[in-house]
Design an enzyme around this catalytic site. Sequence first.
Site, PDB file in Angstrom:
ATOM      1  N   GLN A 164      -3.807   1.052  -5.742  1.00 28.86           N
ATOM      2  CA  GLN A 164      -2.741   0.120  -6.111  1.00 28.86           C
ATOM      3  C   GLN A 164      -2.936  -1.259  -5.493  1.00 28.86           C
ATOM      4  O   GLN A 164      -3.565  -1.389  -4.452  1.00 28.86           O
ATOM      5  CB  GLN A 164      -1.400   0.681  -5.648  1.00 28.86           C
ATOM      6  CG  GLN A 164      -1.091   2.035  -6.225  1.00 28.86           C
ATOM      7  CD  GLN A 164      -0.919   2.004  -7.730  1.00 28.86           C
ATOM      8  OE1 GLN A 164      -0.125   1.223  -8.236  1.00 28.86           O
ATOM      9  NE2 GLN A 164      -1.668   2.827  -8.434  1.00 28.86           N
ATOM     10  N   GLU A 174       3.551   1.848  -8.879  1.00 26.96           N
ATOM     11  CA  GLU A 174       4.159   1.979  -7.551  1.00 26.96           C
ATOM     12  C   GLU A 174       5.376   1.058  -7.388  1.00 26.96           C
ATOM     13  O   GLU A 174       5.479   0.038  -8.055  1.00 26.96           O
ATOM     14  CB  GLU A 174       3.117   1.667  -6.483  1.00 26.96           C
ATOM     15  CG  GLU A 174       1.973   2.643  -6.514  1.00 26.96           C
ATOM     16  CD  GLU A 174       1.557   3.141  -5.149  1.00 26.96           C
ATOM     17  OE1 GLU A 174       1.912   2.509  -4.146  1.00 26.96           O
ATOM     18  OE2 GLU A 174       0.882   4.184  -5.090  1.00 26.96           O
ATOM     19  N   ALA A 197       4.309  -2.237   8.851  1.00 25.43           N
ATOM     20  CA  ALA A 197       3.618  -2.516  10.114  1.00 25.43           C
ATOM     21  C   ALA A 197       2.256  -1.854  10.059  1.00 25.43           C
ATOM     22  O   ALA A 197       2.154  -0.692   9.661  1.00 25.43           O
ATOM     23  CB  ALA A 197       4.414  -1.926  11.260  1.00 25.43           C
ATOM     24  N   PHE A 198       1.234  -2.584  10.447  1.00 25.86           N
ATOM     25  CA  PHE A 198      -0.100  -2.003  10.399  1.00 25.86           C
ATOM     26  C   PHE A 198      -0.383  -1.204  11.661  1.00 25.86           C
ATOM     27  O   PHE A 198      -0.008  -1.614  12.769  1.00 25.86           O
ATOM     28  CB  PHE A 198      -1.146  -3.113  10.224  1.00 25.86           C
ATOM     29  CG  PHE A 198      -2.232  -2.692   9.287  1.00 25.86           C
ATOM     30  CD1 PHE A 198      -1.962  -2.492   7.947  1.00 25.86           C
ATOM     31  CD2 PHE A 198      -3.525  -2.465   9.748  1.00 25.86           C
ATOM     32  CE1 PHE A 198      -2.947  -2.074   7.072  1.00 25.86           C
ATOM     33  CE2 PHE A 198      -4.523  -2.050   8.875  1.00 25.86           C
ATOM     34  CZ  PHE A 198      -4.233  -1.857   7.541  1.00 25.86           C
ATOM     35  N   LEU A 199      -1.018  -0.070  11.486  1.00 29.29           N
ATOM     36  CA  LEU A 199      -1.378   0.760  12.636  1.00 29.29           C
ATOM     37  C   LEU A 199      -2.549   0.107  13.370  1.00 29.29           C
ATOM     38  O   LEU A 199      -3.242  -0.735  12.789  1.00 29.29           O
ATOM     39  CB  LEU A 199      -1.771   2.157  12.142  1.00 29.29           C
ATOM     40  CG  LEU A 199      -0.638   2.928  11.470  1.00 29.29           C
ATOM     41  CD1 LEU A 199      -1.167   4.186  10.803  1.00 29.29           C
ATOM     42  CD2 LEU A 199       0.437   3.280  12.499  1.00 29.29           C
ATOM     43  N   ASP A 209       2.820  12.278  -5.417  1.00 27.48           N
ATOM     44  CA  ASP A 209       1.489  11.706  -5.167  1.00 27.48           C
ATOM     45  C   ASP A 209       1.078  11.966  -3.718  1.00 27.48           C
ATOM     46  O   ASP A 209       1.017  11.055  -2.905  1.00 27.48           O
ATOM     47  CB  ASP A 209       1.563  10.198  -5.447  1.00 27.48           C
ATOM     48  CG  ASP A 209       0.207   9.541  -5.357  1.00 27.48           C
ATOM     49  OD1 ASP A 209      -0.808  10.227  -5.580  1.00 27.48           O
ATOM     50  OD2 ASP A 209       0.147   8.329  -5.043  1.00 27.48           O
ATOM     51  N   ASP A 227       1.789   5.822   2.357  1.00 32.05           N
ATOM     52  CA  ASP A 227       1.593   5.772   0.906  1.00 32.05           C
ATOM     53  C   ASP A 227       2.716   6.448   0.112  1.00 32.05           C
ATOM     54  O   ASP A 227       2.546   7.552  -0.404  1.00 32.05           O
ATOM     55  CB  ASP A 227       0.226   6.409   0.550  1.00 32.05           C
ATOM     56  CG  ASP A 227      -0.126   6.145  -0.903  1.00 32.05           C
ATOM     57  OD1 ASP A 227       0.563   5.324  -1.550  1.00 32.05           O
ATOM     58  OD2 ASP A 227      -1.072   6.775  -1.398  1.00 32.05           O
TER      59      ASP A 227
END
Length: 536
Positions: free
Chosen positions: A186, A223, A307-309, A376, A396
């Site tokens: 996506q 999405e 938030a990015f890991l 999904d 996701d």
Amino acid sequence: MMKLRQRWLLGLIILVPSLWLSILFIAMRGGGGGFRLESEEEQINLAKIHRKVSADYSLNSDESKESSEAEREKNRRAGLPKDSTLYFVPQEHPKVPYIKVKDRRKFEALFRDFPSSYELPELTENDFLVRFREPQKRNKIWEKFHQGINRYEMYSYNDSELIETYMNYLGHTKILRAREKSGGTQVKLFLVFIDGGEALMKPWRVPRDYETLPDHYYFADIERHTAEIAFFHLDRILDFRRTPPITGRIFNMTSEFYQRSDKSLGRSFFRSPANNLCFMTNCDQHCSSSETPVCGNPDRIEGSLAAFLPPEKSAKRKSWTHPFKRSYSKREKASWESDPSYCKRVVMKEHPYNSGRRLLDIIDLSILDFLSGNQDRHSYNTFHMFGNFSTIIHLDHGRAFGRYQTDEMSCLVPLIQCCVIRQSTYKRLQILQRNEYKLGDVMRESLSTDLIAPVLYEPHYDALNRRLDIILVEIQKCLAAADLLEDVLKSEPSIEDYNEPEPPKEDHHNEPKIKKNTGEEEQKEIKNNVNDDFDF
Ligand SMILES: Nc1ncnc2c1ncn2[C@@H]1O[C@H](COP(=O)(O)OP(=O)(O)OP(=O)(O)O)[C@@H](O)[C@H]1O
Ligand SMILES: [Mn+2]
């Protein structure tokens, strides 16, 4: 002496190109948002300046001009897209009005009246994902978030202040860089903030009352950024804390994406026939099947920001095939769909589902997926350094919250077939069924403070309550069929009792029935399947 006509001609020859050149120059300096405004060097300088004045970074440049809160609220919603280019909303059901949220009474009562039902053991150094060299100097909000991620959860039950602050940060912080995020199918952007924090952006694609059409397969479903946001809130309310914080935000296509883009993303920008600024990334599935770009209206777009890991190189992930993965094909079914004994006969006998906490995590996830209608779920990740006694990471969820009129029972198959559940999860579900803390109401209240509230179309909240009742009925059925309560309701497995089994010996005659170790391979396989299926 030149004749008058010759002078005219000469004048024209000089005037036309210089006019053309100056129009080009003005356009390149920023006219209409169709060109990049700053050179790389200018951007770096800008970053330096922003670092110095980071105290007021929460104001977007166009926002600062707006004088009052009310004015800002009015402008905030103006010009947002209302209709999708491709996906229409079937109108056979009546429009349901949104219920206005006056306060967050039930949400606050839930977190005040009940501690987490999930008892965390004493944490040691080895239970934390990141260890900064000088932690006392790491005071940025995203650094604090990273430092809190541990073997059992992304953030703690009691640390709502950190989470609320983080969500506010995600919603307001100035963006320094934007590029396409690869992996998955996506469209999504990877954003870097001026203080070095990072986030994943998924854009608006369909209106909130859009329901996945009856003939659309889960793997062809478009999405929804709102689903990403709502899933985070659901995960938090259910006491899991396995999804990184996600918030909504309204972006300016020019100043927040285009002018911040790397070369490749920058090149994909264009003006649509409706004169909106759009981009089209190197997507696979969503581009080949729909050819719909992401467009502002004319320059604004709503999206979700996760938030990015911590980066893979310092916090390596392990990717697993979900044991109840669907076939991702129109013509085939997965084994578990036609074999009611699949869980007990196959899954519960295989590592890592035969000991430790993994199976219970899969059941928790199936409860979230059933509540949100997310089909999904092909793979999941764990953090490598924690081995197999660690929480799974919930990522996701763009395809959740796709239907509100019908319930997708197949999402609950792990619970129905395995008939086990954490005692703590069961307790939380019972609390959320009570009128004082009703799941749908708590979700509505929790989401009401998001920057793009109302996040979910109203009937989703009824669907949540209806589905919660169904889950509790299914647990009752398991309890009725079991000899002992403990056969169904499991106490929290402890790391002390867990022994990591020896790695299996190479034996090709004894291949595990659940395919393992996936990652990029898995993504490729899914894409191939889906694309195969599209070409008929
Ligand atoms: N918050 C996050 N922090 C770090 N990495 C992330 C985060 N969200 C997603 N990722 C990484 O990006 C990848 C792609 O993200 P995601 O799965 O949401 O994309 P997608 O295009 O919706 O995927 P799919 O096609 O499977 O639906 C993930 O597999 C994960 O590795
Ligand atoms: Mn997805």
